[in-house]
Design an enzyme around this catalytic site. Structure first.
Site, mmCIF file in Angstrom:
data_model
loop_
_atom_site.group_PDB
_atom_site.id
_atom_site.type_symbol
_atom_site.label_atom_id
_atom_site.label_comp_id
_atom_site.label_asym_id
_atom_site.label_seq_id
_atom_site.Cartn_x
_atom_site.Cartn_y
_atom_site.Cartn_z
ATOM 1 N N GLU A 154 57.462 5.220 106.786
ATOM 2 C CA GLU A 154 56.710 4.201 106.033
ATOM 3 C C GLU A 154 56.045 4.753 104.776
ATOM 4 O O GLU A 154 54.861 4.546 104.549
ATOM 5 C CB GLU A 154 55.678 3.541 106.959
ATOM 6 C CG GLU A 154 56.323 2.896 108.176
ATOM 7 C CD GLU A 154 55.319 2.303 109.171
ATOM 8 O OE1 GLU A 154 54.108 2.320 108.896
ATOM 9 O OE2 GLU A 154 55.763 1.828 110.227
ATOM 10 N N ASN A 197 62.344 6.434 108.137
ATOM 11 C CA ASN A 197 62.168 5.211 108.924
ATOM 12 C C ASN A 197 61.160 4.290 108.243
ATOM 13 O O ASN A 197 60.113 4.752 107.779
ATOM 14 C CB ASN A 197 61.641 5.624 110.314
ATOM 15 C CG ASN A 197 61.588 4.487 111.319
ATOM 16 O OD1 ASN A 197 62.586 3.798 111.532
ATOM 17 N ND2 ASN A 197 60.426 4.290 111.947
ATOM 18 N N HIS A 233 61.109 -5.309 113.002
ATOM 19 C CA HIS A 233 60.086 -6.131 113.672
ATOM 20 C C HIS A 233 60.160 -7.532 113.058
ATOM 21 O O HIS A 233 59.769 -7.731 111.911
ATOM 22 C CB HIS A 233 58.689 -5.557 113.431
ATOM 23 C CG HIS A 233 58.464 -4.220 114.067
ATOM 24 N ND1 HIS A 233 58.400 -4.052 115.435
ATOM 25 C CD2 HIS A 233 58.287 -2.990 113.531
ATOM 26 C CE1 HIS A 233 58.187 -2.776 115.704
ATOM 27 N NE2 HIS A 233 58.116 -2.106 114.572
ATOM 28 N N GLU A 262 63.034 0.016 115.990
ATOM 29 C CA GLU A 262 61.839 -0.544 116.654
ATOM 30 C C GLU A 262 62.008 -2.036 116.867
ATOM 31 O O GLU A 262 61.067 -2.821 116.709
ATOM 32 C CB GLU A 262 60.584 -0.267 115.810
ATOM 33 C CG GLU A 262 60.376 1.196 115.494
ATOM 34 C CD GLU A 262 59.107 1.484 114.680
ATOM 35 O OE1 GLU A 262 58.227 0.596 114.555
ATOM 36 O OE2 GLU A 262 58.995 2.614 114.168
ATOM 37 N N ASP A 264 62.011 -5.689 117.716
ATOM 38 C CA ASP A 264 61.435 -6.752 118.546
ATOM 39 C C ASP A 264 61.449 -8.032 117.724
ATOM 40 O O ASP A 264 61.375 -7.996 116.497
ATOM 41 C CB ASP A 264 60.063 -6.410 119.133
ATOM 42 C CG ASP A 264 59.002 -6.032 118.117
ATOM 43 O OD1 ASP A 264 59.233 -6.186 116.901
ATOM 44 O OD2 ASP A 264 57.916 -5.596 118.547
HETATM 45 O O1 9MR Z 1 53.477 0.204 119.064
HETATM 46 C C1 9MR Z 1 52.543 1.076 118.469
HETATM 47 C C2 9MR Z 1 51.140 0.691 118.902
HETATM 48 O O2 9MR Z 1 50.967 0.949 120.284
HETATM 49 C C3 9MR Z 1 50.118 1.463 118.101
HETATM 50 O O3 9MR Z 1 48.819 0.980 118.392
HETATM 51 C C4 9MR Z 1 50.409 1.336 116.619
HETATM 52 C C5 9MR Z 1 49.426 2.126 115.817
HETATM 53 O O4 9MR Z 1 49.752 2.179 114.480
HETATM 54 O O5 9MR Z 1 51.733 1.774 116.348
HETATM 55 C C6 9MR Z 1 52.689 0.992 116.968
HETATM 56 O O6 9MR Z 1 53.981 1.427 116.610
HETATM 57 C C7 9MR Z 1 54.306 1.323 115.229
HETATM 58 C C8 9MR Z 1 55.267 2.442 114.905
HETATM 59 O O7 9MR Z 1 54.722 3.670 115.275
HETATM 60 C C9 9MR Z 1 55.634 2.451 113.429
HETATM 61 N N1 9MR Z 1 56.136 1.169 113.013
HETATM 62 C C10 9MR Z 1 55.324 0.011 113.376
HETATM 63 C C11 9MR Z 1 55.037 0.022 114.865
HETATM 64 C C12 9MR Z 1 54.306 -1.233 115.270
HETATM 65 O O8 9MR Z 1 53.051 -1.296 114.674
#
Ligand code: 9MR
Length: 442
Positions: A154, A197, A233, A262, A264
């Site tokens: 990101e 990513n 997402h 990722e 969903d």
């Molecule tokens: O699913 C993850 C969640 O449990 C955490 O609180 C969050 C914190 O930033 O990160 C989420 O995962 C993220 C991933 O690491 C990067 N892309 C976006 C995902 C969803 O927010």
């Protein structure tokens, strides 16, 4: 394909891709097995603290052949204070994955979020050495065990600017931090695939164009990058783009693998199922789309649980979206082996030399525990099985059909698996051995 290096099982998956065959004439009945028949993996994000919940683990083990630690490999989890590393939770996930012959995606080395505050307080020189040290330590700890690493996550802004996002790395080290991270990563674990990513890059837009230009530049200049992850997402504000497949394909055409990392999709019922089907079909249509990871096993633990975006509901029931994904992958619901249906087998070639190769068969129990199992492996007549391990073989009169039984107690819990291996002297014939059905004693 000659692979001389002796690698661990997961390292071999890294090197050769997942080459798995069902041992039965029936279509595969799980996401992982169906994806494997398409030469791809099907993974999920996993949380270490859920690995003690039996239904979670049974679903994970049965359906998925790749995992991504959801939070446990982020910088704040692994290096909360400078040069003090805590691998306990991430190790739990990796060892679970290894015990189940699953691949692991590493997520993530350099990211502006979930970054401990000490990193943000460093000057440029210290930040550079801290970033490289973090990559070296973490990748060194897991060397040979990670299929793909999200090296940088990101790093681009949303919207139309195409600019890099402000972060300690960007602000103090400039654009070159991404390249430096990838070069450090290649040296730290040469067998891992190195990915960039991001999210909101799933269709063709200003942000994905900016990432595309960076990847093209890296490939032209020889900066090591192997893959691009598309988080995917989706919800009604951010639907599956109409040019999703086209976007995956243009990145693949740069000479990198693409992975859906990722996935969903908020929603329910047929509408959600249709969207999932589109995503799977897009990946299958792009030969360099090597796998799909959904961002969690069950709706109840999703990072956006209220949107019910996953394939299993809060009680681990399969949703219509699950059925759509399995069907798109060519699987059959509830299918399985002729006979008892209580266990299934998959095959992988794990190593190859000039005169021989190693095969590995994974035996997996279905939704109920089994007491024991047998599997036949048939080789062509000029081939010879010269060694076996982790099982007790017997042979038919031709010497071409080996029946393998477990060493000792062959019991397997529901969804659990075990593996045996063997060496085939090719004698010029490199055909893949043929598996018979898994026959279980229940
Ligand atoms: O699913 C993850 C969640 O449990 C955490 O609180 C969050 C914190 O930033 O990160 C989420 O995962 C993220 C991933 O690491 C990067 N892309 C976006 C995902 C969803 O927010």
């Amino acid at each position: 394909m000659h692979r001389v290096a002796a690698l661990g099982a997961i390292g071999v998956l890294t090197a050769t891709g997942l080459v798995t065959m069902s041992g039965t004439a029936n279509a595969a009945s799980t996401l992982g097995a169906a994806a494997a028949e398409k030469g791809r993996y099907f993974g999920t994000a996993v949380a270490a603290n859920r690995l003690s919940e039996p239904d979670y683990v049974a679903t994970l083990n049965r359906e998925f052949n790749s995992v991504t630690p959801e939070n446990e490999m982020k910088w704040d989890a692994l290096e909360p204070s400078r040069n003090s590393f805590n691998y306990a939770n991430a190790d739990r996930i990796v060892s679970h994955a290894r015990s189940q012959n699953m691949m692991v995606r590493g997520h993530t080395l350099v990211w502006h979020s979930q970054l401990p505050s000490w990193v943000g307080g460093l000057d440029a020189n210290n930040l550079r050495s801290a970033m490289n040290n973090h990559i070296n330590q973490v990748m060194g700890h897991y060397r040979g065990q990670i299929h793909s690493w999200d090296v940088v996550n990101e790093a681009f802004q949303d919207g139309s600017s195409g600019a890099r996002r402000s972060s300690p790395f960007q602000d103090r080290l400039g654009n070159g931090f991404i390249e430096e991270a990838f070069r450090t990563a290649r040296a730290a674990d040469p067998n891992a695939k190195l990915c960039y990513n991001d999210y909101n890059t799933d269709g063709i837009n200003a942000k994905s164009n900016a990432v595309y230009n960076m990847v093209r530049d890296f490939k032209q200049r020889g900066v090591p990058i192997d893959c691009v992850g598309f988080q995917s997402h989706f919800n009604s504000q951010s639907p599956v783009p109409s040019d999703y497949q086209q976007n995956l394909q243009r990145f693949a055409d740069l000479g990198v693998d693409v992975q859906i990392t990722e996935l969903d999709i908020e929603g329910s019922g047929t509408a959600q199922a249709d969207n999932y089907r589109r995503v799977v079909n897009a990946c299958l249509a792009v030969s360099r789309c090597t796998g799909i990871t959904v961002w969690g096993v069950t709706d109840k633990y999703s990072w956006r649980a209220s949107g019910t975006p996953l394939l299993f509901d809060g009680n681990y029931n399969k949703k219509p979206a699950y059925d759509a994904v399995l069907a798109a992958l060519g699987g059959t619901p509830g299918g399985g082996n002729p006979g008892t249906g209580a266990c299934s087998v998959t095959y992988q070639e794990t190593n190859r030399w000039g005169d021989r190769f190693n095969g590995q068969v994974t035996v997996r129990a279905g939704s109920s525990a089994i007491r024991s199992w047998t599997v036949t492996v048939t080789v062509n007549s000029v081939q010879d099985i010269s060694a076996t391990w982790n099982g007790t073989p017997s042979w038919d009169s031709s010497g071409n059909v080996m029946t393998m039984r477990p060493n000792g107690n062959g019991s397997l819990a529901a969804g659990a698996s075990t593996s045996f291996g063997f060496t085939v002297m090719a004698n010029g014939d490199w055909s893949t051995p043929r598996l018979g059905s898994c026959v279980a004693t229940t």
